[in-house]
Every structure is written in C-alpha cells, then in structure tokens.
Scaffold this active site. Structure first.
Site, PDB file in Angstrom:
ATOM      1  CE1 TYR A  19     -19.864  90.762   7.554  1.00 49.30           C
ATOM      2  CE2 TYR A  19     -18.228  92.658   6.766  1.00 49.30           C
ATOM      3  CZ  TYR A  19     -19.316  91.461   6.847  1.00 49.30           C
ATOM      4  OH  TYR A  19     -19.776  91.856   5.516  1.00 49.30           O
ATOM      5  CD  GLU A  41     -23.935  95.621   3.630  1.00 52.21           C
ATOM      6  OE1 GLU A  41     -23.502  96.925   3.161  1.00 52.21           O
ATOM      7  OE2 GLU A  41     -23.010  94.902   3.294  1.00 52.21           O
ATOM      8  CD1 TRP A  49     -18.977  96.769   7.660  1.00 51.28           C
ATOM      9  CD2 TRP A  49     -21.492  96.523   6.945  1.00 51.28           C
ATOM     10  NE1 TRP A  49     -19.838  95.253   7.900  1.00 51.28           N
ATOM     11  CE2 TRP A  49     -21.108  94.847   7.631  1.00 51.28           C
ATOM     12  CE3 TRP A  49     -22.604  97.274   6.680  1.00 51.28           C
ATOM     13  CZ2 TRP A  49     -22.505  94.301   7.683  1.00 51.28           C
ATOM     14  CZ3 TRP A  49     -23.262  96.540   7.407  1.00 51.28           C
ATOM     15  CH2 TRP A  49     -23.379  95.541   7.565  1.00 51.28           C
TER      16      TRP A  49
END
Length: 192
Positions: A19, A41, A49
């Site tokens: 990522y 988000e 995350w």
C-alpha cells in the site's frame, strides 16, 4: 540489493508495504476509486488503517465495488444484510454513511461533472508536496482538509471530519506526505 527507505508507518506487514509503495500519495483521478477511499477512510474512524486495508476486498464485494449509483440505492434490507457481514466493520453509522455519502457523491458529480473536478479544487488541481523529515512532523489536519471537511458536510457527507479528510488527501495523492528520505518522496523518484 538493499531494501529501499520507506516511511516508518509501512512497517513490515506486506500489505502495508505494498500500500505504501504503490498507492499512498499517488494522485487519484478516478471517481469510483475516490469514492472508495472516502468511504474507507470514514470506516477507519477509531480503528487502525491496517484493519480496513485487510478488509478492503470484503468491502469491495459487500458494496458493489463502490459503485456510487448502486450504493445510493441501498434500502434497509441491504443495510440489515451488511450488518451481519463479518468481512466488514459492522457499524450501523458507518454503513449508513456509505449510503448517504453515495447520494451526496452523485449530487457532486451532477454539479461538477465529476467528483475528481470537485475534490481537486481544494489543492488547486495539483498535489501538495511536503518535505517532512519524520512522521512526528506530519499534521493530523490542515487548512485545506478543514475546508474540504466543511464543504463535504455542507453537501450532506458524513464521517468526513478534517482528520479523515486529511487521511483521504494523503491516500489519494492530493498531498504527498512521504518523508524526504523515503524512496517514494518526489525528490527520489526523479532519480529512478
């Protein structure tokens, strides 16, 4: 061959590293991808995350690959089914936010021609490239993120506070917050 220098947060998790290396900070102009990242988000609020990243494929399956037209049409039956899906964060407020945000997203597309045209105006159409030396220097929000948050809320979006907006800006490349020593910082990419 030695391992490139990365932002500390990438750690050693292969999913996080990929990522970091391939997505974070890369400018996104595809409306569906922008919708996906805005939703994810928001889903991250209060969580790490990596939790959301590990569930991203499940989210894509559960939410029709983030097709805003389909998500905007979800009724209570779909919400009830989603709240039983162990592959996503089963939070009614967050699930409902995806639907509400899909409807607001479609309204923005209708007004501006694309969500891309709308969202990139907050950075005058070009990424803000920062020159942080460490993660401790990164802000949680900025005036641009605050302006984005205010306007999104005014348009009916939820789970779009300034901290979420700033994380979205970082994720979608409206801001490049790779530290200066990271191989993904623009000063290094020119040499590759």
């Amino acid at each position: 061959m030695h391992e490139p220098i990365r932002c500390e947060w990438a750690g050693g998790d292969p999913l996080y590293v990929t990522y970091h290396d391939e997505e974070w900070g890369v400018p996104v102009h595809d409306d569906r991808r922008l919708f996906e990242m805005l939703c994810l988000e928001g889903a991250q609020a209060g969580l790490a995350w990596i939790t959301i990243l590990r569930k991203r494929e499940n989210y894509r399956m559960a939410f029709d690959n983030f097709d805003p037209v389909k998500v905007a049409g979800y009724a209570e039956a779909q919400v009830a089914a989603l709240l039983t899906d162990p592959g996503i964060v089963r939070n009614r407020l967050k699930v409902n936010a995806f639907i509400r945000n899909a409807r607001a997203f479609l309204a923005v597309q209708a007004e501006f021609g694309s969500f891309d045209a709308y969202i990139w105006q907050f950075v005058n159409g070009a990424p803000i490239v920062n020159h942080w030396r460490s993660l401790r220097e990164l802000p949680a929000q900025t005036p641009e993120a605050q302006a984005m948050s205010r306007d999104l809320k005014r348009r009916g979006f939820t789970f779009v506070g300034p901290t979420i907006c700033y994380a979205f800006m970082q994720a979608c490349g409206l801001v490049n917050d790779h530290i200066v020593d990271c191989f993904r910082h623009p000063r290094h990419e020119k040499n590759q």
